[in-house]
Design a protein around this motif. Structure first.
Motif: not given
Length: 160
Positions: A1-24
């Motif tokens: 089973x591969x790893x699953x990721x979830x990034x949260x901002x203020x308790x809301x999911x913003x990404x499901x990647x291992x790294x969260x990148x914010x452009x601009x």
């Protein structure tokens, strides 16, 4: 089973990647960020001990122009509403290039004719200085003043 990721901002999911990148990056990106990871050996999605990173987006002041309509004798408060991060470190209210106050608001306890005009609020933070122009206009007249103006206008109009 591969790893699953979830990034949260203020308790809301913003990404499901291992790294969260914010452009601009902009001011709306400010907030608390944390990541959860799950694989066949470990699931920390229900853990309360998440590491949290806080993103503090800073920006210069922005202000809006305004207008206040009042009548003679009214008490008014001019308020310099500023959106800035960090908050302004200084304010200056001026009228006709004369400094009136170094507070975020300026009170006029009883408006008279000499109070009409442009008031400028200057707000400064570490990034920039911004100005807000508030125009104080006395348009509401008492009934006796309105009647006098009306009669003068009729009289002037009949002489043409």
């Amino acid at each position: 089973m591969p790893s699953l990721y979830e990034w949260y901002r203020n308790d809301e999911v913003v990404s499901d990647e291992s790294t969260h990148f914010i452009e601009n990056v902009n001011r709306l990106d400010s907030g608390e960020y944390n990541c959860t990871a799950t694989n066949e050996f470990y699931d920390n999605t229900n853990s309360s001990g998440h590491d949290v990173a806080y993103l503090d987006v800073q920006y210069p002041p922005s202000v809006k122009d305004g207008q206040i309509v009042c009548k003679e004798g009214d008490a008014i408060t001019l308020t310099c509403e500023v959106d800035a991060n960090p908050a302004p470190s200084s304010y200056t209210w001026t009228k006709d290039e004369r400094e009136l106050s170094s507070e975020s608001s300026y009170n006029i306890p009883a408006v008279d004719r000499s109070d009409s005009g442009d008031y400028i609020c200057t707000a400064t933070n570490v990034y920039m200085t911004a100005q807000k122009r508030v125009i104080v206009v006395r348009l509401k007249l008492t009934s006796s003043v309105s009647m006098i103006l009306y009669l003068v206008m009729i009289w002037t109009g009949s002489n043409t």
